[in-house]
Design an enzyme around this catalytic site. Structure first.
Site, mmCIF file in Angstrom:
data_model
loop_
_atom_site.group_PDB
_atom_site.id
_atom_site.type_symbol
_atom_site.label_atom_id
_atom_site.label_comp_id
_atom_site.label_asym_id
_atom_site.label_seq_id
_atom_site.Cartn_x
_atom_site.Cartn_y
_atom_site.Cartn_z
ATOM 1 C CB SER A 103 -0.906 0.011 1.239
ATOM 2 O OG SER A 103 -1.676 1.203 1.273
ATOM 3 N N GLY A 130 -9.091 8.070 -21.282
ATOM 4 C CA GLY A 130 -9.520 7.045 -22.228
ATOM 5 C C GLY A 130 -8.789 7.276 -23.536
ATOM 6 N N GLY A 185 10.022 5.688 -27.254
ATOM 7 C CA GLY A 185 10.259 6.555 -26.117
ATOM 8 C C GLY A 185 11.194 7.707 -26.455
ATOM 9 C CG ASP A 226 -3.577 7.829 -25.554
ATOM 10 O OD1 ASP A 226 -3.232 6.707 -25.975
ATOM 11 O OD2 ASP A 226 -4.147 7.996 -24.462
#
Length: 325
Positions: A36, A48, A225, A257
């Site tokens: 955690s 999205g 990249g 994107d």
């Protein structure tokens, strides 16, 4: 000529961890991880893959049509996209599921741990592209971006049947799709997009060699990249385009994107694939400097100046007149 972008529409919950994930890993306990991380920041952003690509295309001056599935909670997001030049009339609204959610934590080394809740996206397989094409008229290209895997395969099948050019962008869904589905997704694509890792995963999944993949597609765009992008075809010389350097990395989410949007905008505006990739790399740098995937604004003169500094005045002179004012 119309660009149609199919794929995920989601909200991004982006968190920042002020440390390194690797410091919490115990090498001999990796088979049973229970971790955690206490994060310092939370930003809830629109996202999205398909929506990010459409937002970027709209920012560049195109008017893309977004095709995907959302929940009843999409109203504010719809208004935002429409204000930025995106046609949302072809988005399917679920009666029972929420819009997809992406939850991602980034550490100080820009490593990411993420989860994705599909929600309404699972209904994207019910969308047929025929009625969309009929309403829009002359569809130039359908982008098949990460989405419900069944929907992705269906969209490429329908494109082949209807004679509509399409771009295949399997991205993170490669890990969920079997070899047969990946081969169907790729076959006949005008453009195929992968990054370094996805390139190897695609070859492993399909069982094809790189040449066999190239025989199935018009153009294979491989992002690398910080090393830029390499573009290959089955019968031409490869094209390599260097990346645009960024001084301060704010958030890597959505960079791929943005590249895809810039590249697709470029070829849609009749630029060469080299020039299109330069636009994609420049737009990727803009997003890399922003927190969130749709939180930037493009100013044509400034954007063209960035292209000129990296790729030269001739590149900027070809690209700038085609940008939105």
């Amino acid at each position: 000529m119309q660009l149609v972008v199919t794929g995920s529409i989601a909200t991004d919950h982006l968190m920042t961890f002020p440390g390194r994930f690797t410091d919490s890993l115990v090498s001999d306990q990796l088979e049973s991880i229970s971790l955690s991380f206490l994060v310092d920041e939370l930003d809830v952003r629109r996202g999205g893959v398909a929506a990010n690509i459409c937002f970027a295309l709209g920012s560049l001056g195109a008017s893309p049509a977004l095709v995907g599935a959302v929940g009843q909670d999409f109203a504010d997001y719809r208004s935002w996209l429409e204000r930025h030049g995106v046609d949302t009339d072809h988005v399917h609204v679920s009666e029972t599921r929420h819009t997809s959610r992406f939850l991602c934590t980034t550490d100080t080394d820009q490593n990411q741990i993420a989860s994705f809740y599909a929600g309404a996206m699972s209904e994207a397989r019910e969308i047929e592209l025929g009625p969309v094409a009929e309403r829009l008229g002359n569809v130039d290209l359908v982008v098949v971006a990460p989405n419900d895997p069944v929907a992705m395969v269906r969209h490429t099948q329908e494109c082949r049947e209807r004679g509509i050019r399409f771009a295949a962008d399997p991205s993170q869904q490669l890990a969920r799709m079997d070899g047969s589905d990946v081969r169907q997704l790729v076959t006949g694509a005008a453009y195929l997009f992968t990054n370094n890792y996805e390139t190897q995963l695609l070859l492993k999944s399909t069982g094809w060699t790189q040449q066999e993949v190239l025989d199935q597609v018009g153009c294979w765009v491989m992002t690398q990249g910080a090393d830029g992008v390499r573009i290959e075809t089955s019968d031409g010389e490869p094209v390599s385009v260097p990346a645009v350097a960024v001084k301060d990395v704010a958030d890597p989410t959505g960079v791929g994107d943005a590249f895809r949007a810039g590249f697709l905008w470029g070829v849609h505006r009749d630029l060469t694939v080299e020039r299109a990739a330069q636009v994609g790399c420049a737009l990727a740098a803009v997003v890399l400097e922003s927190v969130g995937t749709q939180e930037y604004e493009l100013e044509s003169t400034e954007f063209a100046g960035r292209i000129a500094r990296v790729y030269g005045d001739a590149a900027a002179a070809e690209i700038e007149p085609k940008l939105a004012r």
